[in-house]
Design an enzyme around this catalytic site. Structure first.
Site, PDB file in Angstrom:
ATOM      1  N   HIS A 140      27.311  57.766  54.042  1.00 15.92           N
ATOM      2  CA  HIS A 140      25.992  58.720  55.221  1.00 15.92           C
ATOM      3  C   HIS A 140      25.034  58.881  54.383  1.00 15.92           C
ATOM      4  CE1 HIS A 140      25.273  61.473  58.697  1.00 15.92           C
ATOM      5  NE2 HIS A 140      24.786  60.835  59.080  1.00 15.92           N
ATOM      6  N   LYS A 177      22.477  59.931  51.541  1.00 14.60           N
ATOM      7  CA  LYS A 177      20.926  59.733  51.556  1.00 14.60           C
ATOM      8  C   LYS A 177      20.424  60.823  50.464  1.00 14.60           C
ATOM      9  CE  LYS A 177      20.786  60.566  56.677  1.00 14.60           C
ATOM     10  NZ  LYS A 177      22.165  60.376  56.526  1.00 14.60           N
ATOM     11  N   ASP A 212      14.651  58.296  37.331  1.00 15.67           N
ATOM     12  CA  ASP A 212      15.117  59.581  35.556  1.00 15.67           C
ATOM     13  C   ASP A 212      15.868  59.716  35.425  1.00 15.67           C
ATOM     14  OD1 ASP A 212      12.515  57.278  35.465  1.00 15.67           O
ATOM     15  OD2 ASP A 212      10.965  58.395  35.335  1.00 15.67           O
ATOM     16  N   HIS A 252      17.926  67.676  63.214  1.00 13.74           N
ATOM     17  CA  HIS A 252      18.298  66.359  62.670  1.00 13.74           C
ATOM     18  C   HIS A 252      18.828  66.794  60.963  1.00 13.74           C
ATOM     19  CE1 HIS A 252      19.546  63.002  60.239  1.00 13.74           C
ATOM     20  NE2 HIS A 252      20.064  62.494  61.611  1.00 13.74           N
ATOM     21  N   LYS A 279      21.045  69.229  58.917  1.00 12.29           N
ATOM     22  CA  LYS A 279      22.425  69.584  58.491  1.00 12.29           C
ATOM     23  C   LYS A 279      22.056  70.751  57.575  1.00 12.29           C
ATOM     24  CE  LYS A 279      22.105  64.701  58.998  1.00 12.29           C
ATOM     25  NZ  LYS A 279      22.123  64.769  60.271  1.00 12.29           N
ATOM     26  N   ASP A 293      25.310  84.615  54.522  1.00 11.30           N
ATOM     27  CA  ASP A 293      24.732  85.997  54.226  1.00 11.30           C
ATOM     28  C   ASP A 293      23.051  85.853  53.403  1.00 11.30           C
ATOM     29  OD1 ASP A 293      26.980  87.564  55.578  1.00 11.30           O
ATOM     30  OD2 ASP A 293      27.849  86.714  53.347  1.00 11.30           O
TER      31      ASP A 293
END
Length: 479
Positions: free
Chosen positions: A221, A223, A228, A397, A399, A404
């Site tokens: 999952h 991404k 470089d 979508h 996450k 704090d």
């Protein structure tokens, strides 16, 4: 009739044996019950699903081999490439809050050191993310490393395809890992031109009948884009037109990604390289993949991965620790809310002791069963004082964790059992007040596009909604 009786007897024996396997698997009791119920009420389908996606392969041979390679790469590259002195003293002097709990945890459970020479920029939604990613690819000089759960043959997908082909023809090293299930519909008409141009393509855990059972349930999952060895990207955005709001059903797509310059990119690089070894058996240990960074900034970032190849559920533990040690605020954005008992208890306990706990979720489903399973947790959270909001502008979508004033997390892990226990994930944990402010500002803006779920009103929801929630929650541990 004799044949039918024999078949029924064999099926009954098989069901009993599978039930024993489920019990002996020593999994979470709720998952055990969910699988047993699936065998009772849907015996044929339940048995098929368990044999093909339900078995626990965390400690089985495939992932143990990968874990051994991780250990080798991390110790031969990571510790030599990241310049960090006085680590222990730095922690003691500067981290007296949530950071002081999560940072040592991630160091110990996933060998993820803190890097201090970084500049991270928050990218809001697909337009910003794709623009910056394509810009980085077009200016690449030596190598491009991409690792994605979903790459779609779409308008934006073709833009990436053309950019990668151009760089491969210029002589750059271009490597792409794509998840075999997430990219199930990606055809040779898309992959062929990339391969012909010299792009090295590898699927992650390809599945083929009849052996898909050992692999289908554990998906990559992650991404990741590393260019470089100096610029890295991580977050919630896959490669597809829906992230540009072009999906008519979902509409506007709200997501969050990070662009990172500095030593934290080394960690993204290590995660990619060990996954590359896993899929290709090609070991890349040259220092050219870990160039000197120069002065980039002063943001403290810890990048960590988790998955069935990890001994500990590192991101899961970090989420729990952050919630449990929060003093003032816990702001969470997640498309799916299927927490285990530990996270659920941490959220409720934090709210009861006076922490401002807010959770932002989609107001419309992309997966109906998961949507109703998420809603099944609303009542007990609301009763504990957790504030829940449902995004109405489109689909959210992101996450994102904000705790704090100086702890934030942006990555690929949702607040659900699949992300925290089954999938291969990667998150960036940022210990920086300014970036925390930026993420908090975006969170407040998202709340303006959302509807707060009120306790008394929620108690009056229709009976058929309660039924959907109950059924979905019953099977949520195996979703």
């Amino acid at each position: 009739m004799n044949i039918l009786n024999i078949f029924a007897t064999l099926f009954t024996i098989t069901t009993i044996l599978v039930s024993i396997l489920i019990i002996l698997d020593n999994r979470n009791p709720s998952r055990t019950v969910a699988w047993l119920l699936s065998l009772i009420f849907l015996p044929v389908v339940g048995m098929f699903l368990y044999l093909y996606i339900g078995q626990n392969h965390r400690k089985k041979r495939t992932f143990i081999k990968k874990r051994k390679q991780d250990y080798k790469v991390v110790h031969s590259l990571l510790h030599h490439q990241i310049a960090f002195t006085g680590y222990g003293e730095f922690l003691k002097k500067n981290f007296t809050d949530t950071r002081g709990k999560v940072a040592p945890l991630l160091l110990n459970n996933s060998e993820a050191p803190i890097t201090v020479n970084n500049e991270a920029n928050v990218l809001v939604n697909g337009y910003e993310t794709f623009r910056e990613m394509l810009k980085a690819i077009r200016t690449a000089k030596h190598h491009i490393h991409m690792e994605y759960f979903i790459i779609k043959d779409s308008d934006i997908g073709r833009k990436f395809q053309r950019a990668l082909i151009k760089k491969a023809k210029e002589g750059l090293e271009v490597r792409v890992i794509y998840d075999a299930v997430g990219c199930w519909h990606l055809k040779e008409s898309f992959l062929g031109p990339l391969r012909d141009a010299g792009v090295k393509l590898k699927p992650f855990l390809p599945v083929t009948l009849p052996f898909l059972g050992s692999r289908l349930n554990y998906r990559n999952h992650r991404k990741i884009l590393v260019v470089d060895g100096k610029v890295g990207f991580v977050g919630g955005v896959n490669i597809g037109d829906e992230y540009l709001g072009k999906n008519k059903k979902m509409g506007f797509w709200r997501d969050t990604h990070l662009k990172i310059k500095g030593e934290a990119v080394y960690l993204l690089q290590v995660i990619f390289l060990r996954d590359w070894f896993f899929v290709s058996k090609e070991e890349l240990e040259d220092a050219v993949y870990f160039p000197t960074q120069g002065s980039c900034g002063q943001q403290m970032i810890q990048v960590t991965s988790s998955g069935p190849d990890s001994y500990w559920e590192s991101i899961h533990q970090a989420y729990f620790s952050a919630i449990a040690t929060a003093n003032k605020k816990v702001f969470i954005t997640t498309p799916y809310l299927i927490p285990d008992e530990s996270i659920l208890m941490a959220l409720k306990t934090a709210a009861i002791r006076g922490v401002d706990v807010r959770i932002l979720l989609p107001g419309r489903p992309d997966h109906r069963t998961v949507f109703w399973a998420s809603k099944s947790h609303f009542l007990e959270l609301l009763e504990a004082g957790v504030k829940i909001y449902q995004y109405e502008k489109g689909f959210v979508h992101s996450k994102v964790f904000i705790v704090d004033d100086n702890f934030s997390s942006v990555g690929t892990a949702n607040l659900d059992i699949r992300s925290l226990q089954l999938n291969f994930e990667v998150n960036a944990f940022i210990y920086d007040e300014e970036l925390n402010k930026k993420l908090k500002k975006s969170f407040y803006q998202d709340l303006q596009e959302s509807r707060q779920v009120m306790l008394q009103q929620y108690k009056k929801r229709p009976v058929h909604h309660r039924f959907k929630e109950s059924i979905a929650r019953l099977f949520s541990p195996i979703l």
